[in-house]
Design a protein around this motif. Structure first.
Motif, short mmCIF file in Angstrom:
data_model
loop_
_atom_site.label_atom_id
_atom_site.label_comp_id
_atom_site.label_asym_id
_atom_site.label_seq_id
_atom_site.Cartn_x
_atom_site.Cartn_y
_atom_site.Cartn_z
N GLY A 43 10.54 -11.33 12.16
CA GLY A 43 9.13 -10.95 12.24
C GLY A 43 8.92 -9.47 12.05
O GLY A 43 8.12 -8.84 12.75
N GLY A 44 9.63 -8.90 11.07
CA GLY A 44 9.62 -7.45 10.86
C GLY A 44 8.35 -6.94 10.20
O GLY A 44 7.43 -7.70 9.86
N THR A 45 8.34 -5.64 10.00
CA THR A 45 7.21 -4.95 9.38
C THR A 45 7.56 -4.64 7.94
O THR A 45 8.64 -4.10 7.65
CB THR A 45 6.88 -3.66 10.14
OG1 THR A 45 6.61 -3.99 11.50
CG2 THR A 45 5.68 -2.96 9.55
N VAL A 46 6.66 -4.95 7.00
CA VAL A 46 6.96 -4.80 5.58
C VAL A 46 5.84 -4.04 4.87
O VAL A 46 4.70 -4.00 5.33
CB VAL A 46 7.17 -6.17 4.90
CG1 VAL A 46 8.38 -6.88 5.48
CG2 VAL A 46 5.93 -7.05 5.02
N LEU A 47 6.21 -3.45 3.75
CA LEU A 47 5.25 -2.79 2.86
C LEU A 47 5.53 -3.28 1.46
O LEU A 47 6.69 -3.32 1.02
CB LEU A 47 5.42 -1.27 2.93
CG LEU A 47 4.61 -0.44 1.92
CD1 LEU A 47 3.12 -0.52 2.23
CD2 LEU A 47 5.07 1.02 1.92
N LEU A 48 4.49 -3.65 0.74
CA LEU A 48 4.63 -4.11 -0.65
C LEU A 48 3.76 -3.25 -1.54
O LEU A 48 2.60 -2.96 -1.21
CB LEU A 48 4.23 -5.57 -0.79
CG LEU A 48 5.06 -6.60 0.01
CD1 LEU A 48 4.37 -6.91 1.33
CD2 LEU A 48 5.27 -7.88 -0.79
N GLY A 49 4.30 -2.83 -2.69
CA GLY A 49 3.54 -2.03 -3.63
C GLY A 49 4.05 -2.19 -5.03
O GLY A 49 5.24 -2.45 -5.25
N THR A 50 3.15 -2.03 -6.01
CA THR A 50 3.55 -2.22 -7.40
C THR A 50 2.92 -1.19 -8.33
O THR A 50 1.78 -0.77 -8.15
CB THR A 50 3.19 -3.64 -7.89
OG1 THR A 50 3.61 -3.79 -9.26
CG2 THR A 50 1.69 -3.91 -7.80
N GLY A 51 3.67 -0.80 -9.33
CA GLY A 51 3.17 0.02 -10.42
C GLY A 51 2.76 -0.82 -11.61
O GLY A 51 2.35 -0.30 -12.65
N HIS A 52 2.91 -2.15 -11.48
CA HIS A 52 2.53 -3.11 -12.54
C HIS A 52 1.52 -4.11 -12.00
O HIS A 52 1.75 -5.32 -12.02
CB HIS A 52 3.78 -3.88 -13.00
CG HIS A 52 4.47 -3.29 -14.18
ND1 HIS A 52 3.88 -3.14 -15.41
CD2 HIS A 52 5.74 -2.83 -14.31
CE1 HIS A 52 4.77 -2.61 -16.26
NE2 HIS A 52 5.89 -2.41 -15.61
#
Length: 271
Positions: free
Chosen positions: A102-111
């Motif tokens: 149940g961790g903490t995540v970050l998602l990001g994209t240049g596309h």
């Protein structure tokens, strides 16, 4: 459940692997610029080792399956689908691990035009599994140097996935974002996460500067990369990036849906 054989066939049919649209000329140009430590190609990585063009060709042959012959200078690059499948399994394993705790995540994209749906499905599944999906610095301005000069972009999120928009483009919930390789957006987001006190990510998922910028700062980072993006593979080789999946990162967005199903199934997150 999508079998490995079916996914391999899809990778080749959609040209996500096998002969891809990225040309050998484009890739060799990127390797030359990386060897010269051009920040446009380093995209957030500060290499510890010395990487000449021949070294990079050898690395990319090992990681992606492109030709290791420096005399081959024309034609389309080739990605070995077996390497893509092995990397997808490792990618899914890291996602499954963070979901299990149940961790903490970050998602990001240049596309965003191509890959936002892929990452958004991961964000949805991770959130449903009890993970915290971070969205700091929403609306914050980021100044990025492009080939057209210095441009100001705005950070935005759709379904938990970060990207940048041109100024004045309304946030409509759709992937109308800008293509960028810059690590500045992820640096801005991580700095804001500290300022806002909302916690820092245990895992960063994305591509381009989102992965390289986060990995260089010491965060576990995993992502996707094409054959003309050597920075992510150098980061993996030097231990800065955890997993890189070699594939064409600019095909039609719906072609990534079988990869989504495969990754979620392997991560035990199928809904």
């Amino acid at each position: 459940m999508l079998s490995t054989g079916a996914l391999r066939a899809h990778l080749l049919a959609a040209r996500l692997a096998g002969p891809v649209a990225t040309s050998r000329e484009e890739s060799l140009r990127s390797y030359r610029l990386f060897a010269a430590r051009d920040p446009r190609v380093l995209i957030g990585i500060d290499p510890e080792w010395t990487w000449g063009q021949r070294d990079l060709i050898g690395l990319m042959a090992d990681k992606c399956g492109v030709s290791g012959d420096p005399r081959q200078t024309q034609g389309h690059d080739v990605i070995d689908p077996e390497r893509t499948l092995v990397a997808l399994d490792a990618f899914a394993e890291r996602i499954g691990a963070v979901a299990q705790r149940g961790g903490t995540v970050l998602l990001g994209t240049g596309h965003p035009h191509r890959l936002l749906e892929f990452y958004a499905a991961l964000a949805d599944a991770l959130s449903a599994a009890g993970c915290t999906v971070l969205t700091p610095a929403h609306g914050r301005c980021v100044d990025i140097t492009t080939r057209f000069g210095l441009r100001t972009y705005n950070l935005d999120y759709v379904r938990g996935v970060a990207f940048v928009r041109e100024p004045g483009v309304p946030s409509s919930g759709r992937a109308t974002g800008a293509h960028t390789h810059s690590p500045l957006p992820v640096r801005t987001v991580l700095a804001a996460a500290v300022d806002e006190g909302g916690g820092l990510p245990e895992l960063v998922i994305g591509d381009h500067g989102w992965v390289c910028g986060a990995g260089q700062l010491g965060f576990e980072a995993i992502g996707l990369a094409d054959t003309d993006d050597p920075a992510l593979f150098v980061g993996e080789a030097e231990g800065v990036v955890s997993v890189v999946v070699p594939l064409d990162d600019a095909v039609r967005s719906d072609y990534y849906r079988p990869l989504t199903r495969y990754v979620l199934n392997r991560a035990c997150l199928s809904q």
